[in-house]
Structures are given as C-alpha cells and as structure tokens.
Design an enzyme around this catalytic site. Structure first.
Site, PDB file in Angstrom:
ATOM      1  N   HIS A 121       0.873  -1.175   0.000  1.00 17.17           N
ATOM      2  CA  HIS A 121       0.000   0.000   0.000  1.00 17.17           C
ATOM      3  C   HIS A 121       0.915   1.232   0.000  1.00 17.17           C
ATOM      4  O   HIS A 121       2.019   1.186   0.555  1.00 17.17           O
ATOM      5  CB  HIS A 121      -0.820  -0.055   1.293  1.00 17.17           C
ATOM      6  CG  HIS A 121      -1.918   0.947   1.409  1.00 17.17           C
ATOM      7  ND1 HIS A 121      -1.691   2.252   1.773  1.00 17.17           N
ATOM      8  CD2 HIS A 121      -3.260   0.835   1.246  1.00 17.17           C
ATOM      9  CE1 HIS A 121      -2.842   2.893   1.824  1.00 17.17           C
ATOM     10  NE2 HIS A 121      -3.812   2.060   1.506  1.00 17.17           N
ATOM     11  N   ASP A 198       3.101  -4.652   8.074  1.00 16.65           N
ATOM     12  CA  ASP A 198       1.910  -3.818   7.927  1.00 16.65           C
ATOM     13  C   ASP A 198       0.703  -4.758   8.042  1.00 16.65           C
ATOM     14  O   ASP A 198       0.374  -5.481   7.101  1.00 16.65           O
ATOM     15  CB  ASP A 198       1.953  -3.115   6.561  1.00 16.65           C
ATOM     16  CG  ASP A 198       0.646  -2.377   6.260  1.00 16.65           C
ATOM     17  OD1 ASP A 198      -0.268  -2.402   7.105  1.00 16.65           O
ATOM     18  OD2 ASP A 198       0.552  -1.781   5.170  1.00 16.65           O
ATOM     19  N   GLN A 201      -4.489  -5.294   6.936  1.00 10.76           N
ATOM     20  CA  GLN A 201      -5.452  -6.338   6.538  1.00 10.76           C
ATOM     21  C   GLN A 201      -5.254  -7.612   7.367  1.00 10.76           C
ATOM     22  O   GLN A 201      -6.200  -8.356   7.624  1.00 10.76           O
ATOM     23  CB  GLN A 201      -5.302  -6.680   5.036  1.00 10.76           C
ATOM     24  CG  GLN A 201      -5.484  -5.502   4.094  1.00 10.76           C
ATOM     25  CD  GLN A 201      -6.871  -4.872   4.160  1.00 10.76           C
ATOM     26  OE1 GLN A 201      -7.854  -5.527   4.507  1.00 10.76           O
ATOM     27  NE2 GLN A 201      -6.941  -3.593   3.854  1.00 10.76           N
ATOM     28  N   LYS A 224     -10.401  -0.950  10.663  1.00 10.69           N
ATOM     29  CA  LYS A 224     -10.595  -2.127   9.795  1.00 10.69           C
ATOM     30  C   LYS A 224     -10.911  -3.362  10.636  1.00 10.69           C
ATOM     31  O   LYS A 224     -11.097  -4.450  10.126  1.00 10.69           O
ATOM     32  CB  LYS A 224      -9.340  -2.366   8.956  1.00 10.69           C
ATOM     33  CG  LYS A 224      -9.084  -1.226   7.958  1.00 10.69           C
ATOM     34  CD  LYS A 224      -7.952  -1.568   7.035  1.00 10.69           C
ATOM     35  CE  LYS A 224      -7.322  -0.360   6.420  1.00 10.69           C
ATOM     36  NZ  LYS A 224      -7.945   0.093   5.184  1.00 10.69           N
ATOM     37  N   CYS A 371      -4.740   2.503  -3.665  1.00  8.45           N
ATOM     38  CA  CYS A 371      -3.510   3.046  -3.044  1.00  8.45           C
ATOM     39  C   CYS A 371      -2.350   2.084  -3.235  1.00  8.45           C
ATOM     40  O   CYS A 371      -1.544   1.881  -2.301  1.00  8.45           O
ATOM     41  CB  CYS A 371      -3.708   3.327  -1.556  1.00  8.45           C
ATOM     42  SG  CYS A 371      -4.904   4.588  -1.221  1.00  8.45           S
TER      43      CYS A 371
HETATM   44  N1  PMP Z   1      -1.734  -0.835   4.568  1.00  5.44           N
HETATM   45  C1  PMP Z   1      -2.659  -1.611   4.019  1.00  5.44           C
HETATM   46  C2  PMP Z   1      -2.295  -2.995   3.553  1.00  5.44           C
HETATM   47  C3  PMP Z   1      -3.976  -1.145   3.903  1.00  5.44           C
HETATM   48  O1  PMP Z   1      -4.898  -1.917   3.352  1.00  5.44           O
HETATM   49  C4  PMP Z   1      -4.278   0.163   4.351  1.00  5.44           C
HETATM   50  C5  PMP Z   1      -5.679   0.730   4.190  1.00  5.44           C
HETATM   51  N2  PMP Z   1      -6.311   0.416   3.003  1.00  5.44           N
HETATM   52  C6  PMP Z   1      -3.265   0.923   4.936  1.00  5.44           C
HETATM   53  C7  PMP Z   1      -2.004   0.397   5.027  1.00  5.44           C
HETATM   54  C8  PMP Z   1      -3.527   2.305   5.469  1.00  5.44           C
HETATM   55  O2  PMP Z   1      -4.437   2.264   6.514  1.00  5.44           O
HETATM   56  P1  PMP Z   1      -5.030   3.625   7.117  1.00  5.44           P
HETATM   57  O3  PMP Z   1      -5.553   4.414   5.965  1.00  5.44           O
HETATM   58  O4  PMP Z   1      -6.098   3.169   8.044  1.00  5.44           O
HETATM   59  O5  PMP Z   1      -3.916   4.316   7.812  1.00  5.44           O
END
Ligand code: PMP
Length: 414
Positions: A121, A198, A201, A224, A371
């Site tokens: 991401h 990270d 998920q 999440k 993203c």
């Molecule tokens: N890493 C991953 C794998 C994600 O899926 C996401 C959110 N889609 C993020 C980081 C960022 O999370 P947040 O916007 O809640 O900070």
C-alpha cells in the site's frame, strides 16, 4: 450463534440502500462497527469526556482508565510482551510514518537499503521513500509472483548486508494473499535485520501473535477491525523504541521541558504527543473483544472459517470462469493462503462503471488504484474492482455479488 446473528449486531448492515438489502463488501477499506463499540463511544462521549492523563477530576480519570484499558486489551490481543510496547497512533499510516521517520533518523545512513515488496500500500512505500531521501538510502523492491506470492528464494538473495529494515504487508489489500511473514522475519533475523509488518489487513483475517511472529514492529488500523476511525496501533520491540527519537513533540511525550533542553517520557507516552483520539481508542477494547469472540467461540469460529473457505472457493472459481475477467492474487493452487478479498479487471470495461451499477443493486464495492499504484502498474492495469469480505458476510452475500457482477457485465457489454 449463526453468521446472521453476527450480522445483526451491526446496525449499518441492517440498512436498505436504494430499496435493496445492503451487501457491504468494502471491508478492506473500513469495517462496520458492532453495537458494543457504538455504545461505548456514545457513553464515553456523553459522560466521560475529560482530557486524559492530565487532570485530577473524575471525567478525566474515567477517560484515562478507558484509554489505558484499551492499551491492555491490544497488548493481550496481539500477545505483546509488554503494554509499554503498544503505542496508540491515528492509524496504520501514522504508525508506519512514525517508524520510518524515527527508525530512519536513528539507523539509516547513506548507501543503506530499505526492503519493501512490490505489493505494498502507498502507506508502506511513501514514508520509506521519505526516510530514504533524508538519509541518502534507497528502496529495494521485492517482486511478487504472477499468483501474488512472495518467492522466499528471491527474498533471501535480496537480503544482503545493505538492508537495514524490511517492511512488508501481512496481507496485501489488492491481492488478498497471506504472506509468509513468520518465515520472512526468521530469515531477516538470521542477518540481524529488523522487520516491520503492515497488518492493516492481516489483523482482522489472521490470529496475530507478535511473540510468535517475532516481528520487530507490527502496525494496524482500528477502523478495519470494528473500531472507530482515527485509531491505530504501533507495536514495537522496546530495544528499538528506546533508541528511536520521538516522532512528534508536545503534550504528554515529555519528562521535563526547559529552553535549555527537554527530556522525554517513558514508553509508550514518548510517542504519543498531543491529545490523542482517546474516546475512539478506548473503543478498541470492545472491538477486539468482538473479534476475539468470533474466534474463541468454538462453534462460531469453526462456522466462520468454513464459510470463509467456501466464499474463497466459490468466488475465485466463479471469477476465473467469467469471460474477460482477470482475478489478481489467486494465491496457492489449493487457495490455502487466500483470504476472501478479490480484485479483478474486466476486458473493455472500467471498474468504476461496474462499481457504480452494483452500488444501485445495494452492493458496496471499491474501484480504483487501491492506493497501490506500483502494484497495479506491475499487473498492467490502472484500476481494479475489489470485493472484500469479513466474518459478518455470508454465502448469500457472495452469491448476490456474483449474480450482481454478471448482471452489471451483461449491461455494460451489450
Ligand atoms: N496498509 C494496508 C495494507 C492497507 O490496506 C491500508 C488501508 N487500506 C493501509 C495500510 C492504510 O491504513 P489507514 O488508511 O487506516 O492508515
């Protein structure tokens, strides 16, 4: 208890949209919140709204107690060795920025490398690019296979002495394939390289035990995993957090302050400058209790994991058979590392058009780059359509999705 009972605990999932039953399949972006989380948020906001850690009055004490109880709950949920190693942040992005910035300042120098995977991401790419830029370091990018898997042989080859940290997703938000993170940590540690996972998920789709994983940092967002937005966690090993300089200054992160110099608070407050989103963070307690209940209730846990497998089989197979549809991140042949998260592209049809039509059917999906622009570029597409499921989704949701998708494609192709 059945999955329908679980679903009933979420007010948002009882909604009708455009006169249809809501089928919410954008869970990888944000999950819905159960009654228990909404109730605590409401109660704390109404009754216990006093700024934490500062005042002598009852409201502040109640808010502080709720905030610190949530920290204990996070520590037990991920089996952290100590509550001081659990830092509240505003989300996974903020947690990664904290590590990239502070770890970067403490440990990165010119010529060093930070390894990330191709499937990250943006939140696990850009903070490292910034840290590399300031240090004169560079990113080393680990490719993923055509099925969305990491090749540990290539990983091993790339783990040379120039690499100062590995930052990898537990599960990619596009591919939905569980990475072999425990093995990746073990291999990095053989070369004394720390690893950040990270878990944005991963936290909701797998049982996370940071002691067992032995990772040096694990980050996730509360929103999440059934908690409110503006909540997040950085778990870090004390041996790094103690050396890393504060990320932000101000508020509770100090020991003493003078114009000659300032000392910093002990962990975890050293990294919690300013007034945090304390009401929302406190709600991590019921949110994680809820996530735990889904797993620890033996009968329900077994039912949820069997439905998840059934959804993975049914949707993967259905998508693979649909003409013109490409499913990204198929995972292993036996689909054992695949979670119910599906990103597709369709020949000649834009994903946003499908998402728009399916929205009118009551089916909430995500379309776009997710993203993860570098990954999409590697996959040869500029946009995907994503359906992501959580334990409150059942086979009926999966069937509604597949029928809706076929209908939308028939409309768009004819
Ligand atoms: N890493 C991953 C794998 C994600 O899926 C996401 C959110 N889609 C993020 C980081 C960022 O999370 P947040 O916007 O809640 O900070």
């Amino acid at each position: 208890m059945y999955i329908s009972d679980v679903k009933n605990m979420f007010p948002a999932l009882k909604r009708q949209v455009y006169g249809k039953r809501l089928v919410y399949l954008d869970n990888a972006a944000t999950s819905q919140k159960p009654e228990s989380v909404l109730a605590l948020y409401d109660e704390l906001s109404r009754k216990s709204n006093g700024n934490i850690h500062r005042a002598m009055h009852l409201l502040s004490n109640e808010a502080t107690t709720a905030y610190e109880a949530a920290r204990d709950r996070v520590a037990s949920f991920i089996n952290a060795p100590a509550r001081e190693e659990v830092i509240f942040t505003s989300g996974a992005t903020a947690a990664i920025n904290l590590v990239a910035s502070s770890f970067g300042r403490a440990f990165l120098k010119s010529g060093d490398k930070v390894m990330v995977t191709e499937a990250e991401h943006h939140s696990n790419i850009v903070p490292w690019q910034l840290a590399c830029k300031y240090a004169g370091a560079e990113l080393a990018v680990l490719p993923v296979s055509e099925r969305g898997e990491i090749d540990l042989g290539i990983y091993e080859e790339m783990l040379d002495e120039g690499v100062k940290i590995v930052a990898a997703a537990h599960i990619s938000n596009v591919l939905g394939v569980v990475n072999p993170v425990k093995e990746m940590v073990r291999m990095a540690h053989e070369r004394s390289i720390p690893v950040l996972i990270d878990g944005a998920q991963g936290i909701v789709h797998s049982k996370v035990d940071v002691r067992d994983l032995d990772c040096d940092f694990y980050v996730f967002s509360g929103h999440k995993i059934y908690a409110p937005t503006g909540t997040g966690i950085l778990y870090g090993k004390r041996k790094y957090l103690d050396i890393m300089p504060p990320y932000m200054g101000g508020g509770d992160m100090v020991g003493t302050v003078s114009f000659r110099g300032t000392t910093y608070a002990e962990l975890p407050l050293k990294f919690e400058a300013g007034t945090p989103n304390f009401t929302a963070q406190a709600c991590l307690l019921p949110a994680l209790d809820f996530a735990d209940m889904l797993r620890s209730d033996e009968e329900l846990g077994a039912m949820i994991s069997s439905v998840e497998k059934e959804i993975v089989e049914y949707v993967s197979e259905g998508l693979e058979q649909m003409e013109g549809v490409t499913l990204f991140g198929r995972g292993a042949e036996d689909r054992s590392n695949k979670i119910p998260l599906f990103s597709i592209s369709v020949d000649g049809v834009h994903p946003s058009d499908i998402a728009q039509i399916m929205d009118k059917m009551g089916i909430a999906l995500r379309s776009g780059m997710m993203c993860a622009e570098p990954l999409l570029t590697a996959l040869g597409v500029t946009s995907v359509l994503r359906a992501s499921f959580l334990p409150y989704n059942d086979m009926e949701d999966a069937r509604t999705f597949m029928t809706g998708l076929q209908k939308a494609l028939d409309m768009l192709k004819n």
